[in-house]
Design an enzyme around this catalytic site. Structure first.
Site, mmCIF file in Angstrom:
data_model
loop_
_atom_site.group_PDB
_atom_site.id
_atom_site.type_symbol
_atom_site.label_atom_id
_atom_site.label_comp_id
_atom_site.label_asym_id
_atom_site.label_seq_id
_atom_site.Cartn_x
_atom_site.Cartn_y
_atom_site.Cartn_z
ATOM 1 N N GLU A 81 -2.057 -8.541 5.198
ATOM 2 C CA GLU A 81 -0.766 -9.367 4.921
ATOM 3 C C GLU A 81 0.457 -8.601 5.303
ATOM 4 O O GLU A 81 0.681 -7.612 5.443
ATOM 5 C CB GLU A 81 -0.732 -9.256 2.988
ATOM 6 C CG GLU A 81 -1.851 -9.973 2.549
ATOM 7 C CD GLU A 81 -2.056 -9.608 1.080
ATOM 8 O OE1 GLU A 81 -2.409 -10.295 0.284
ATOM 9 O OE2 GLU A 81 -1.360 -8.505 0.731
ATOM 10 N N GLN A 165 -4.330 3.499 -7.331
ATOM 11 C CA GLN A 165 -3.223 3.300 -8.186
ATOM 12 C C GLN A 165 -2.907 3.785 -9.344
ATOM 13 O O GLN A 165 -1.746 3.759 -10.100
ATOM 14 C CB GLN A 165 -3.077 1.760 -8.316
ATOM 15 C CG GLN A 165 -3.282 0.923 -7.028
ATOM 16 C CD GLN A 165 -2.525 1.293 -6.028
ATOM 17 O OE1 GLN A 165 -1.282 1.138 -6.193
ATOM 18 N NE2 GLN A 165 -2.835 1.135 -4.652
ATOM 19 N N ASP A 186 -14.146 3.728 -15.248
ATOM 20 C CA ASP A 186 -14.188 3.388 -14.203
ATOM 21 C C ASP A 186 -15.840 3.019 -14.064
ATOM 22 O O ASP A 186 -16.451 3.963 -14.693
ATOM 23 C CB ASP A 186 -13.489 4.047 -12.869
ATOM 24 C CG ASP A 186 -13.413 3.583 -11.537
ATOM 25 O OD1 ASP A 186 -14.713 3.185 -11.124
ATOM 26 O OD2 ASP A 186 -12.436 3.323 -11.145
ATOM 27 N N VAL A 249 -3.369 -5.853 -12.333
ATOM 28 C CA VAL A 249 -2.674 -5.429 -11.116
ATOM 29 C C VAL A 249 -3.832 -5.833 -9.941
ATOM 30 O O VAL A 249 -3.374 -5.962 -8.812
ATOM 31 C CB VAL A 249 -2.710 -3.755 -10.863
ATOM 32 C CG1 VAL A 249 -2.352 -3.320 -9.562
ATOM 33 C CG2 VAL A 249 -1.382 -3.564 -11.960
ATOM 34 N N GLY A 250 -5.165 -5.643 -10.362
ATOM 35 C CA GLY A 250 -6.164 -5.969 -9.287
ATOM 36 C C GLY A 250 -6.253 -7.125 -8.815
ATOM 37 O O GLY A 250 -7.026 -7.246 -7.522
ATOM 38 N N ASP A 252 -5.334 -10.000 -6.919
ATOM 39 C CA ASP A 252 -4.253 -10.455 -6.185
ATOM 40 C C ASP A 252 -4.460 -11.129 -4.847
ATOM 41 O O ASP A 252 -3.946 -10.950 -3.670
ATOM 42 C CB ASP A 252 -3.507 -8.904 -5.618
ATOM 43 C CG ASP A 252 -4.562 -7.937 -5.019
ATOM 44 O OD1 ASP A 252 -5.902 -8.122 -4.890
ATOM 45 O OD2 ASP A 252 -4.148 -6.790 -4.750
ATOM 46 N N SER A 317 0.591 -9.189 -12.129
ATOM 47 C CA SER A 317 1.170 -8.437 -10.782
ATOM 48 C C SER A 317 0.218 -8.775 -9.585
ATOM 49 O O SER A 317 -0.972 -8.790 -9.510
ATOM 50 C CB SER A 317 1.049 -7.081 -11.038
ATOM 51 O OG SER A 317 1.106 -6.383 -10.007
ATOM 52 N N VAL A 318 0.866 -9.370 -8.501
ATOM 53 C CA VAL A 318 0.109 -9.521 -6.920
ATOM 54 C C VAL A 318 0.756 -8.664 -6.255
ATOM 55 O O VAL A 318 0.402 -8.364 -4.965
ATOM 56 C CB VAL A 318 -0.134 -10.888 -6.750
ATOM 57 C CG1 VAL A 318 -1.082 -11.712 -7.543
ATOM 58 C CG2 VAL A 318 1.212 -11.555 -6.460
HETATM 59 P P1 NAD Z 1 -9.285 1.832 -5.466
HETATM 60 O O1 NAD Z 1 -10.250 1.172 -4.710
HETATM 61 O O2 NAD Z 1 -8.985 3.073 -4.948
HETATM 62 O O3 NAD Z 1 -9.537 1.907 -7.064
HETATM 63 C C1 NAD Z 1 -10.193 0.826 -7.537
HETATM 64 C C2 NAD Z 1 -11.276 1.281 -8.608
HETATM 65 O O4 NAD Z 1 -11.842 0.237 -9.416
HETATM 66 C C3 NAD Z 1 -12.437 2.089 -8.116
HETATM 67 O O5 NAD Z 1 -12.453 3.461 -8.620
HETATM 68 C C4 NAD Z 1 -13.507 1.107 -8.549
HETATM 69 O O6 NAD Z 1 -14.629 2.139 -8.859
HETATM 70 C C5 NAD Z 1 -13.022 0.547 -9.914
HETATM 71 N N1 NAD Z 1 -13.831 -0.706 -10.218
HETATM 72 C C6 NAD Z 1 -14.149 -1.992 -9.595
HETATM 73 N N2 NAD Z 1 -14.600 -2.625 -10.444
HETATM 74 C C7 NAD Z 1 -14.769 -2.234 -11.677
HETATM 75 C C8 NAD Z 1 -15.143 -2.613 -12.892
HETATM 76 N N3 NAD Z 1 -15.624 -4.009 -12.877
HETATM 77 N N4 NAD Z 1 -14.880 -2.009 -13.999
HETATM 78 C C9 NAD Z 1 -14.240 -0.695 -13.865
HETATM 79 N N5 NAD Z 1 -13.910 0.064 -12.688
HETATM 80 C C10 NAD Z 1 -13.971 -0.788 -11.385
HETATM 81 O O7 NAD Z 1 -8.236 0.728 -5.266
HETATM 82 P P2 NAD Z 1 -6.461 1.081 -5.530
HETATM 83 O O8 NAD Z 1 -5.700 1.206 -4.538
HETATM 84 O O9 NAD Z 1 -6.377 1.739 -6.998
HETATM 85 O O10 NAD Z 1 -6.104 -0.691 -6.064
HETATM 86 C C11 NAD Z 1 -6.614 -1.123 -7.443
HETATM 87 C C12 NAD Z 1 -6.542 -2.725 -7.153
HETATM 88 O O11 NAD Z 1 -5.028 -3.091 -7.213
HETATM 89 C C13 NAD Z 1 -6.841 -3.577 -5.921
HETATM 90 O O12 NAD Z 1 -7.583 -4.547 -6.146
HETATM 91 C C14 NAD Z 1 -5.685 -3.620 -4.926
HETATM 92 O O13 NAD Z 1 -5.822 -4.603 -4.222
HETATM 93 C C15 NAD Z 1 -4.678 -3.982 -6.359
HETATM 94 N N6 NAD Z 1 -3.388 -3.683 -5.777
HETATM 95 C C16 NAD Z 1 -2.385 -4.473 -6.212
HETATM 96 C C17 NAD Z 1 -1.129 -4.200 -6.237
HETATM 97 C C18 NAD Z 1 -0.103 -5.242 -6.752
HETATM 98 O O14 NAD Z 1 1.143 -5.140 -6.238
HETATM 99 N N7 NAD Z 1 -0.477 -6.074 -7.857
HETATM 100 C C19 NAD Z 1 -0.709 -3.089 -5.515
HETATM 101 C C20 NAD Z 1 -1.544 -2.417 -4.874
HETATM 102 C C21 NAD Z 1 -2.903 -2.507 -5.194
#
Ligand code: NAD
Length: 362
Positions: A81, A165, A186, A249-250, A252, A317-318
């Site tokens: 993006e 995050q 997790d 957060v996730g 997005d 949040s996206v």
């Molecule tokens: P990451 O891959 O480091 O961590 C994600 C964690 O989620 C992993 O440890 C994984 O095992 C766990 N997970 C996946 N599915 C799960 C479930 N059903 N139950 C429990 N745990 C589960 O990713 P990150 O960098 O921490 O980012 C997390 C999310 O936030 C991503 O989807 C990313 O795209 C999103 N994000 C959003 C913003 C925003 O502004 N809204 C900013 C940054 C990241």
């Protein structure tokens, strides 16, 4: 707490010494180590509080910004993006990805690089690492939203998804809410251990949970930060306590969500920027009529936040480009103040600006 001053940021755009002008327009390059150094100097708590001020200032002057939904290129396994945002003085953009499968290959799910430019000439001022800064600004924006949407006495925080995050989310909330207990889950036990290790020195009770249900039960604030490129419903409406605030957060991207339609329909929903949220956020499952407000409307006092102790609130949040603008202008100010980064000639500077070819024949 120091107020951020936009005029001060503009004063820092210093003309270069004449001996540098022959080789180019010097812009600051801030690497990962520069940001580590900056956070070390300023301190995590103080950086969060300054960022919160910057975000609040910028969301409060919403109409001063040139805004657009980000440009997203989607692949079966992820997304890349570009996120631009500008006022009349500064222009910022970020390159960011989202590749949930990356961690299995030893790479981050989300990495980012940003640039800040002066609008007057269009010339760049700074290129900056933004993987760390994205984690900071995502947490700080969530905290800004929660300051209107969560109960001020919230002291139990649940985190679902303890990846890259997650600790930033906890430390961001800790500055504003009286956190006492952190419940977390997790799918990856290694990620849970890492989370507990990183937060060991802080004075909260850390409670690892065996399921999402166990983690969210009785939590005042719930952060969902999972990475999975699919539609999920991490927990049901009946799993959360009345009065809970959810910071989602996730979810997005189109087809990447964490909450159910039933939960969203029962909650007071706040988004960052409607045109982007309706495509990428949890609200992609609903329509605009489900949305109570954009965040700037709460910050400006145009719409109420939480109105009683029982309602369920959701900040969908996206990640919006204005948040990157805020963190980049803050970091530029701090980098100039603390003499951080390396000045590099990435743009030609010529005695005759029409003689670009002269650079090659010289
Ligand atoms: P990451 O891959 O480091 O961590 C994600 C964690 O989620 C992993 O440890 C994984 O095992 C766990 N997970 C996946 N599915 C799960 C479930 N059903 N139950 C429990 N745990 C589960 O990713 P990150 O960098 O921490 O980012 C997390 C999310 O936030 C991503 O989807 C990313 O795209 C999103 N994000 C959003 C913003 C925003 O502004 N809204 C900013 C940054 C990241």
């Amino acid at each position: 707490m120091p107020e951020l001053n936009l005029n001060y940021v503009m004063m820092l755009i210093v003309p270069l010494p004449s001996d540098q002008k022959q080789t180019g327009w010097f812009m600051k390059i801030l690497t990962v180590s520069d940001i580590q150094r900056l956070i070390d100097i300023v301190g995590i708590e103080s950086f969060f509080s300054r960022l919160l001020i910057a975000l609040k200032q910028d969301f409060a002057r919403w109409s001063a910004f040139y805004k657009s939904a980000r440009h997203a290129t989607h692949y079966a396994h992820g997304v890349i993006e570009l996120m631009p945002c500008s006022d009349d003085s500064l222009y910022a953009f970020k390159y960011v990805n989202g590749h949930p499968g990356n961690t299995a290959e030893g790479k981050l799910s989300v990495i980012a690089i940003g640039q800040l430019s002066e609008v007057a000439s269009g010339y760049p001022l700074m290129i900056c690492e933004m993987t760390l800064l994205t984690a900071f600004r995502t947490a700080a924006t969530g905290v800004l939203a929660a300051s209107y949407l969560a109960r001020p006495d919230s002291d139990v925080l649940a985190v679902i998804g303890t990846g890259a995050q997650s600790e930033f989310q906890v430390l961001g909330f800790n500055g504003v809410f009286p956190l006492r207990q952190i419940r977390f889950f997790d799918l990856d036990i290694g990620a849970m251990r890492k989370f507990a290790r990183n937060l060991l020195a802080y004075p909260f009770e850390l409670v690892p949970c065996r399921s999402i249900k166990e983690a969210v039960r009785d939590a005042d604030i719930i952060v969902t930060a999972t990475a999975a490129k699919k539609r999920q419903s991490l927990f049901a409406l009946e799993d959360v306590a009345p009065g809970a605030h959810i910071q989602a957060v996730g979810g997005d991207c189109p087809g990447k969500t964490e909450l159910s339609h039933v939960l969203l329909s029962a909650a007071k929903l706040v988004v960052e920027y409607m045109p982007q949220a309706l495509v990428e956020g949890e609200v992609q499952q609903c329509d605009a009529s489900h949305v109570h407000a954009e965040l700037w409307e709460l910050v400006g006092g145009h719409k109420p936040g939480r109105e009683n102790t029982q309602e369920i609130t959701v900040f969908d949040s996206v990640g919006f480009a204005l948040e990157d603008f805020s963190v980049l202008r803050l970091v530029y100010e701090l980098a100039c103040e603390h003499h951080l980064g390396t000045d590099m000639p990435l743009i030609p500077e010529l005695d005759d600006p029409k003689d670009l070819f002269g650079l090659l024949s010289a």
